[in-house]
Write an enzyme that holds these catalytic residues in place. Structure first.
Site, PDB file in Angstrom:
ATOM      1  N   ASP A 103     -16.682 -54.149  34.726  1.00  0.00           N
ATOM      2  CA  ASP A 103     -16.584 -54.139  33.116  1.00  0.00           C
ATOM      3  C   ASP A 103     -15.892 -55.598  32.954  1.00  0.00           C
ATOM      4  OD1 ASP A 103     -16.108 -54.025  30.507  1.00  0.00           O
ATOM      5  OD2 ASP A 103     -14.880 -52.082  30.818  1.00  0.00           O
TER       6      ASP A 103
ATOM      7  N   GLU B 109     -12.118 -59.181  24.668  1.00  0.00           N
ATOM      8  CA  GLU B 109     -13.018 -57.882  24.345  1.00  0.00           C
ATOM      9  C   GLU B 109     -11.971 -56.533  24.631  1.00  0.00           C
ATOM     10  OE1 GLU B 109     -15.808 -54.350  24.699  1.00  0.00           O
ATOM     11  OE2 GLU B 109     -14.159 -55.097  26.228  1.00  0.00           O
ATOM     12  N   GLU B 110     -11.313 -56.489  25.618  1.00  0.00           N
ATOM     13  CA  GLU B 110     -10.755 -55.153  26.223  1.00  0.00           C
ATOM     14  C   GLU B 110      -9.436 -54.914  25.177  1.00  0.00           C
ATOM     15  OE1 GLU B 110     -11.917 -53.152  27.877  1.00  0.00           O
ATOM     16  OE2 GLU B 110     -13.106 -54.214  29.569  1.00  0.00           O
TER      17      GLU B 110
ATOM     18  N   ASP C 263     -22.776 -55.468  28.189  1.00  0.00           N
ATOM     19  CA  ASP C 263     -21.772 -54.821  28.880  1.00  0.00           C
ATOM     20  C   ASP C 263     -22.143 -53.431  29.654  1.00  0.00           C
ATOM     21  OD1 ASP C 263     -18.996 -54.070  29.301  1.00  0.00           O
ATOM     22  OD2 ASP C 263     -18.480 -54.549  27.046  1.00  0.00           O
TER      23      ASP C 263
ATOM     24  N   HIS D 138     -13.008 -48.770  33.937  1.00  0.00           N
ATOM     25  CA  HIS D 138     -11.652 -48.990  33.968  1.00  0.00           C
ATOM     26  C   HIS D 138     -10.685 -48.553  34.922  1.00  0.00           C
ATOM     27  CE1 HIS D 138     -11.679 -50.166  29.434  1.00  0.00           C
ATOM     28  NE2 HIS D 138     -12.571 -50.665  30.209  1.00  0.00           N
TER      29      HIS D 138
HETATM   30 CO    CO Z   1     -13.783 -52.098  29.341  1.00  0.00          CO
HETATM   31 ZN    ZN Z   2     -16.475 -53.914  28.552  1.00  0.00          ZN
END
Ligand code: CO
Ligand code: ZN
Length: 333
Positions: free
Chosen positions: A166, A196-197, A219, A305
């Site tokens: 990711d 993005e996170e 994604d 994650h």
């Molecule tokens: Co993410």
């Molecule tokens: Zn992502």
């Protein structure tokens, strides 16, 4: 493709500190691009212009985020233990036992305060990073130093396990699609976004600058194929997912239809995606300026994650094929 994914995932680039991975991507895309630029937030914007004589080319923005989740040092105690907080969705349950590599090259292990009950998962403010220091004075980490998981890339048959899949798988899919594009009937912007996170920040400014007519994020998406997982239909190895909904956005039905038709015409496996937790850059693109038709191509991923996220190699290959099929034809809506 696998060698590049290994390099991409073993590069450390938490949100706001994407330089190292941007360098890796730039080297790949530069020979393939008509224009390359980096904006103020660090987004890498790679343009492939429409072929000469293309009729009504659409401005299409494709986004994959370069950044990954991380940690930031918030306090160093007398004995040199580092307290920290999250950058993005770094969960306590995945952080325990992890190794953290700071941007200055220092590595540490995550420990935690004594628990009242041994089977409890401690909160992040009860954890610390032990970088081998003995006193505050000789601690090689300063408050504000940023780090990310350290973990090597491995292959388990068709399954690939690494940190930051990711969204380095999305980055890989964009690079390989750009490589596969012969000539384009549309005006394409391949954007490798930042931050993005921490709330799809880079994609928002990039979309404002590009002002696209259509936006697609690439994604990862969660799956429903592990024991006692959420009731979702997405599975590893069953093909790219065409997003219909996540908590941050409803894909434009015309974009969904475009993607589904492209998959069926090219006889590619695909899955319909309704994601129950999380969102993507497509949300920021959709609501930028006066609005953009948006959707997302998602790659099924387990253990998102964590330091050991998992994807299926076949899904990556089919994602490149689907995106290439979509972008190789004029868009009719
Ligand atoms: Co993410
Ligand atoms: Zn992502």
């Amino acid at each position: 493709m696998k060698q590049l994914l290994k390099t991409l995932t073993e590069t450390s680039a938490p949100s706001g500190y994407e330089d190292a991975v941007r360098k890796v991507i730039l080297k790949e895309v530069k020979p393939l691009a008509d224009e390359v630029k980096v904006d103020a937030l660090g987004n890498l914007i790679v343009r492939k212009k429409p072929a000469a004589g293309a009729k009504n080319p659409k401005r299409i923005m494709l986004a994959a985020h370069m950044d990954e989740i991380g940690v930031i040092a918030s306090h160093i105690d007398r004995k040199g233990f580092v307290r920290f907080t999250n950058i993005g969705g770094t969960f306590g349950r995945y952080t325990l036992g992890a190794r953290i590599r700071f941007m200055n090259g220092v590595t540490g292990v995550v420990g935690y305060d004594r628990l009242e009950q041994v089977d409890q998962a401690p909160a992040m403010n009860k954890m610390y990073i032990d970088v081998g220091a003995t006193r505050k004075e000789n601690c090689p980490v300063r408050v504000g130093d940023v780090g990310a998981f350290e973990r090597s890339y491995i292959e388990m048959g068709d399954r690939i396990v690494a940190k930051s899949l990711d969204d380095r798988v999305g980055v890989l899919v964009l690079i390989e699609t750009l490589r596969a594009m012969k000539s384009a009937p549309n005006d394409l912007y391949f954007v490798f976004t930042t931050q993005e996170e921490v709330g799809v920040r880079g994609a928002g400014t990039a979309a404002y600058g590009i002002d696209p007519e259509i936006g697609i994020a690439v994604d990862v998406t969660g799956t429903g194929d592990t024991p006692a997982s959420l009731k979702m239909t997405m599975e590893l190895g069953k093909g790219p997912c065409i997003k219909v909904r996540d908590p941050g956005m409803l894909s434009d039905p015309r974009v969904v239809e475009w993607m589904v038709n492209a998959a069926e015409k090219a006889k590619l496996p695909y899955q319909r995606e309704v994601l129950l937790v999380g969102s993507t850059d497509a949300r920021a693109i959709q609501i930028s300026r006066a609005g953009v038709l948006a959707g997302a191509l998602s790659i099924p991923c387990r253990y998102i994650h964590s330091a050991s996220e998992m994807v299926d190699y076949g899904d990556l290959k089919n994602s490149v094929k689907l995106l290439t099929a979509m972008l190789s034809k004029p868009v009719s809506f």
